[in-house]
Design an enzyme around this catalytic site. Sequence first.
Site, PDB file in Angstrom:
ATOM      1  N   CYS A  10      13.463   4.955  29.507  1.00 56.04           N
ATOM      2  CA  CYS A  10      12.364   4.052  29.879  1.00 56.04           C
ATOM      3  C   CYS A  10      12.303   3.856  31.395  1.00 56.04           C
ATOM      4  CB  CYS A  10      12.578   2.695  29.237  1.00 56.04           C
ATOM      5  SG  CYS A  10      12.581   2.742  27.452  1.00 56.04           S
ATOM      6  N   ASP A  28      14.448  24.379  33.179  1.00 54.70           N
ATOM      7  CA  ASP A  28      15.513  23.410  33.478  1.00 54.70           C
ATOM      8  C   ASP A  28      16.469  23.237  32.320  1.00 54.70           C
ATOM      9  OD1 ASP A  28      14.382  20.973  31.827  1.00 54.70           O
ATOM     10  OD2 ASP A  28      12.722  21.772  33.006  1.00 54.70           O
TER      11      ASP A  28
HETATM   12  O1  LIG Z   1      13.754  23.735  24.115  1.00 52.33           O
HETATM   13  P1  LIG Z   1      12.650  22.758  23.935  1.00 52.33           P
HETATM   14  O2  LIG Z   1      12.853  21.903  22.718  1.00 52.33           O
HETATM   15  O3  LIG Z   1      11.302  23.391  23.950  1.00 52.33           O
HETATM   16  O4  LIG Z   1      12.705  21.733  25.152  1.00 52.33           O
HETATM   17  C1  LIG Z   1      12.897  22.125  26.505  1.00 52.33           C
HETATM   18  C2  LIG Z   1      11.621  22.096  27.278  1.00 52.33           C
HETATM   19  O5  LIG Z   1      11.113  20.735  27.297  1.00 52.33           O
HETATM   20  C3  LIG Z   1      10.876  20.336  28.636  1.00 52.33           C
HETATM   21  O6  LIG Z   1       9.566  20.583  28.992  1.00 52.33           O
HETATM   22  P2  LIG Z   1       8.487  19.412  29.108  1.00 52.33           P
HETATM   23  O7  LIG Z   1       7.183  19.972  28.735  1.00 52.33           O
HETATM   24  O8  LIG Z   1       8.935  18.202  28.372  1.00 52.33           O
HETATM   25  O9  LIG Z   1       8.578  18.946  30.638  1.00 52.33           O
HETATM   26  P3  LIG Z   1       8.136  19.479  32.077  1.00 52.33           P
HETATM   27  O10 LIG Z   1       6.676  19.787  32.022  1.00 52.33           O
HETATM   28  O11 LIG Z   1       8.469  18.348  32.952  1.00 52.33           O
HETATM   29  O12 LIG Z   1       8.961  20.681  32.432  1.00 52.33           O
HETATM   30  C4  LIG Z   1      11.828  21.193  29.461  1.00 52.33           C
HETATM   31  O13 LIG Z   1      11.393  21.324  30.791  1.00 52.33           O
HETATM   32  C5  LIG Z   1      11.851  22.499  28.710  1.00 52.33           C
HETATM   33  O14 LIG Z   1      10.818  23.369  29.134  1.00 52.33           O
HETATM   34  N1  LIG Z   2      14.593   4.760  26.529  1.00 51.99           N
HETATM   35  C1  LIG Z   2      15.070   3.566  26.762  1.00 51.99           C
HETATM   36  O1  LIG Z   2      15.615   3.285  27.836  1.00 51.99           O
HETATM   37  C2  LIG Z   2      14.968   2.613  25.595  1.00 51.99           C
HETATM   38  C3  LIG Z   2      15.306   1.155  25.883  1.00 51.99           C
HETATM   39  C4  LIG Z   2      15.596   0.405  24.584  1.00 51.99           C
HETATM   40  N2  LIG Z   2      16.840   0.851  24.014  1.00 51.99           N
HETATM   41  C5  LIG Z   2      14.434   0.560  23.622  1.00 51.99           C
HETATM   42  O2  LIG Z   2      14.529   1.312  22.674  1.00 51.99           O
HETATM   43  O3  LIG Z   2      13.426  -0.051  23.845  1.00 51.99           O
END
Ligand SMILES: O=P(O)(O)OC[C@H]1O[C@H](OP(=O)(O)OP(=O)(O)O)[C@H](O)[C@@H]1O
Ligand SMILES: NC(=O)CC[C@H](N)C(=O)O
Length: 614
Positions: free
Chosen positions: A102, A506
């Site tokens: 969050c 990443d």
């Molecule tokens: O293996 P998966 O389950 O597919 O998850 C990994 C992917 O999820 C994220 O992308 P995301 O679209 O959330 O974020 P970004 O656009 O900030 O890179 C991350 O950057 C990877 O590309």
């Molecule tokens: N992603 C978070 O930091 C969650 C905060 C809190 N544990 C909630 O579920 O609201």
Amino acid sequence: MRGIDKRDEGESDGERLKKVGYERETVKKDEGGEGERVKKEGCEGERVKKEGYKGEKLKNEEGYEGERVKKEGYRGEKLKKEEGCEGERVKKEEENELREACGVFGCVLANRGEAGPVDPVSVAQVICLGLVALQHRGQESAGIVTSEGRNKQNFNCVKGEGLVANIFTEDKLVKLTGDVGIGHSRYSTAGGRDLANAQPFVVHTRHGPLATAHNGELINAEALRKTVLDRGVGLSTKSDSELITQMLSQLPPRGEKTGPDWGARIRHLMEATPTAYSLVMLHGDTVYGIRDPFGNRPLCIGRLMPVGDCNGTARQDLTKPLGWVISSESCAFQSVGATLLREVYPGEIVELSPNGVRSLDIVPRPKPAQPFSEAHGDPNHSDHAGLLQAPPPAFCIFEYVYFARADSIFEGQQVYSVRRRCGRQLAMEAPVEADIISTIPESATPAAIGFSLQSGIPYVEVLCKNRYVGRSFIQPDTRSRQLAVAKKFGALSENLMGQRVVLVDDSIVRGTTVGPIIRLLRQAGAKEVHIRIASPPLQHPCYMGINIPTKGELLANKMPFDELAAYVGANSLQYLSIEGLVKAVREGVVTRNNTPIGHCTACLDGNYPVHLEW
Ligand SMILES: O=P(O)(O)OC[C@H]1O[C@H](OP(=O)(O)OP(=O)(O)O)[C@H](O)[C@@H]1O
Ligand SMILES: NC(=O)CC[C@H](N)C(=O)O
């Protein structure tokens, strides 16, 4: 080498800090009040000097005037124990994404006194803009609570489900009057996603209303919940954040003589739960910032500065802050016209009032040999000397890898630079013969650039991202998830036709993204596609505020590593090592006086910073 900005190479620490706006503070009078500010050097400002626990004298910090200054169910319910290993999350279809932590934000306007007129500042607007900048950390719900001062018996509060910009329309913002407030954008980790669990939580105490906003997840929430319920206190949700709010509304063990002793109450909470939380708390005209002793989640303080007139004629003193802000990430400061003052230290309690910023206390990490429950059960426990033997901090390393915005600053370094170093390190650890290096936008882009710089292979974009599709997908089934990838990316076929492509991402969580993208690139004419991941394999669940799927669903646990490339359809696939990631992160950390450095790598190696008692 094409498309690479080489200006950043070989810069000194000082140059880098200057560039990213990180402040090396010097003693300066007259900063929003009469007091002197504590001299700070680099990221690690001076720790407050304490004389005992109560009535301690604290050095002034920022213009302070005086001398003293998810779901249903809790963690335990969500876990099923497995023989000889940490508990595993019970599978829930909608929990299967790697989801962010969050975002919390707070703002207090300065008591300007004789400082002269200033352009009016709407605290609600500032918080709203701050939350928009933190939107990447949580997209389920958001809330803002403002206060009209010490003597008011009610706060103004607006909460809603969905994105910040959709919730806080003009008509809602005008109702949020007051010179101080806090806000939250949420991804649930405990308690449902609905409005009842949206934050900030507000309770009415004997000293007036109190509101809190929380980033993180309490590792011992279940035990704390039982303690609170056993006292006869009811809770309206299963949220660990409501639990925090309830605990703060209770008297500290030694009682209170004259009015509320928020320092003591907060300390009592912190001694009852070691991690994971970064909190902002609102009472009267004051915002408190609290970072858990392990510093697992980020939190930083900024100065809200006047913005000069467009024609360059400033109508106000540009050197004096209009107020102070506190945020999960410093990226939010740029959006609201604030500058980074410093990060909140692990275990620190800070107070932001109309008079300035001051540090109230630093709560030590519990020593590993001492069971946590014993330490906090002892009312005389104030073992500051034990700090030396305490375990190191455990700042979430995944904030650097994926969660944070690239322009945020943690531990005195910009996230972008860390990601680029990860890419360089990856190129050293897992070189490959290829024609072009590219990224799966956008968290991975700095790492791809780093890989390119290190390898000397040009960086070329091969994917066009639809900016209107959200960052993470919450899709109920595999088909929807795969289509979601197609919805998000298109191939730049002319850039990749006949090329041997190294595609840097990443992280791999379930592997949903990488497989369809490889197919997309091959269909568009790529000769070879090599995958390089700028973080180590994700193999363990996180219990500290990030929803990572069950062990069994993490791609890295599904088969031996040397089979992964064939499984996703790549010519080769390699990860960054844990040592390589830690090295890339720590190379740029700015510390002072041998202040310990430490990062939580639990999702990578299963080493949780605190023994999990289940
Ligand atoms: O293996 P998966 O389950 O597919 O998850 C990994 C992917 O999820 C994220 O992308 P995301 O679209 O959330 O974020 P970004 O656009 O900030 O890179 C991350 O950057 C990877 O590309
Ligand atoms: N992603 C978070 O930091 C969650 C905060 C809190 N544990 C909630 O579920 O609201």
